[in-house]
Design a protein around this motif. Structure first.
Motif, PDB file in Angstrom:
ATOM      1  N   HIS A  81      74.445  11.360  30.612  1.00 31.18           N
ATOM      2  CA  HIS A  81      75.509  11.995  31.401  1.00 31.18           C
ATOM      3  C   HIS A  81      76.284  11.009  32.265  1.00 31.18           C
ATOM      4  CE1 HIS A  81      74.537  15.904  29.808  1.00 31.18           C
ATOM      5  NE2 HIS A  81      73.301  15.436  29.810  1.00 31.18           N
ATOM      6  N   CYS A  84      81.464  18.812  29.452  1.00 26.13           N
ATOM      7  CA  CYS A  84      80.099  18.682  28.928  1.00 26.13           C
ATOM      8  C   CYS A  84      79.289  19.899  29.368  1.00 26.13           C
ATOM      9  CB  CYS A  84      79.494  17.396  29.493  1.00 26.13           C
ATOM     10  SG  CYS A  84      77.769  17.116  29.065  1.00 26.13           S
ATOM     11  N   CYS A  90      76.806  19.918  31.085  1.00 21.72           N
ATOM     12  CA  CYS A  90      76.327  19.710  32.454  1.00 21.72           C
ATOM     13  C   CYS A  90      77.388  20.064  33.490  1.00 21.72           C
ATOM     14  CB  CYS A  90      75.868  18.263  32.641  1.00 21.72           C
ATOM     15  SG  CYS A  90      77.213  17.077  32.843  1.00 21.72           S
ATOM     16  N   CYS A 100      81.132  13.043  29.321  1.00 23.90           N
ATOM     17  CA  CYS A 100      79.832  12.368  29.391  1.00 23.90           C
ATOM     18  C   CYS A 100      79.565  11.633  28.075  1.00 23.90           C
ATOM     19  CB  CYS A 100      78.707  13.372  29.616  1.00 23.90           C
ATOM     20  SG  CYS A 100      78.752  14.176  31.217  1.00 23.90           S
TER      21      CYS A 100
HETATM   22 ZN   LIG Z   1      77.184  15.807  30.945  1.00 21.97          ZN
END
Ligand SMILES: [Zn+2]
Length: 278
Positions: free
Chosen positions: A154, A164, A166, A171
């Protein structure tokens, strides 16, 4: 001394029996997404009970709190949060067990038995469904304060890039892992790696992440495992050229990037090495 090695990945899991430093038996099964953790764990005991072993090492495909020996979560299979897998193995199979996340375990495997043997510090990266990283130095994994050390997936290689899972953008994993390559380009990564024009573009982002590892750690060698690394020279040739372009001549840091030598078994061999510390 016999060892049970367990590799729990996103799409499959493997159990292997080591007699000393030799795999004498093994089983690989696909993960049942519906069944989640309960289904998978219920498979372990009947499979393992056909074998005789004295200890168990586990590589888990997700963050693991190493000090507490607990799974933090799995992004692929439900029901793992806070599950005491090591305690379960101790109770069900009556042997001591130890667990780490699969990138760290793969790093140990390659460092002690594979392409990283004799190279310290070693940076190991899995380039597969997702991206994970492990730092091996002076005979052990460097885990950081909370067991998150080495998690290169990440790092933002394209801050203006697509979102992403996340919540961040561009990332390393979002740009380079197998899951997203297939979603973005409609073909499996293995096929994309056969296309030299695609690889030429792909290695730009791939090299950005590795450059960060090289600048931060000055590794003696980088070993890349996981399915995408199986592309071999079709990928590693352009990747090394791109790294030499991005890491300008002012840095004398070495650029030594090779595919994993243990193929699909880096994590199983690392689990053996980890179990030896019990
Ligand atoms: Zn990410």
């Amino acid at each position: 001394m016999n060892t049970l090695a367990i590799d729990i990945g996103g799409t499959k899991f493997s159990l292997a029996l080591f007699e000393g430093e030799r795999i004498v038996d093994r089983v690989t099964r696909s993960t049942d997404q519906e069944g989640g953790r309960e289904w998978m764990v219920a498979q372990f005991a009947p499979l393992a009970k056909q074998w005789k072993f004295h200890r168990c090492g586990i590589g888990f495909g997700g963050p693991v709190n190493f000090a507490q020996q607990m799974v933090t979560l799995s992004t692929h299979v439900g029901g793992w949060h806070g599950f005491d897998l090591v305690g379960y193995i101790r109770r069900e199979l009556a042997v001591p067990a130890v667990m780490d996340n699969d990138a760290n375990v793969g790093a140990v495997g390659e460092a002690e038995y594979g392409a990283g043997k004799g190279f310290s510090p070693l940076f190991y990266m899995t380039l597969s469904t997702g991206i994970g990283g492990g730092i091996y130095a002076d005979g052990q994994i460097w885990r950081g304060a909370d067991s998150y050390g080495g998690e290169i997936g990440h790092l933002n290689v394209r801050p203006d890039g697509p979102e992403c899972l996340c919540g961040s953008h561009g990332c390393y994993e979002r740009m380079c892992c197998g899951l997203w390559l297939e979603r973005d380009f409609g073909r499996p990564a293995a096929q994309l790696m056969q296309d030299p024009a695609f690889v030429e573009r792909y290695v730009v982002d791939l090299a950005r992440g590795l450059k960060a590892a090289i600048m931060l750690l000055n590794p003696a060698r980088i070993v890349i495992g996981g399915g995408i690394a199986k592309a071999g020279d079709a990928l590693f040739g352009p990747l090394r050229a791109e790294l030499r372009r991005q890491i300008t001549a002012w840095s004398r840091a070495r650029i030594d990037v090779v595919p994993a030598a243990l193929g699909d078994d880096s994590v199983l061999w690392g689990a053996l090495a980890l179990a030896k510390t019990l």
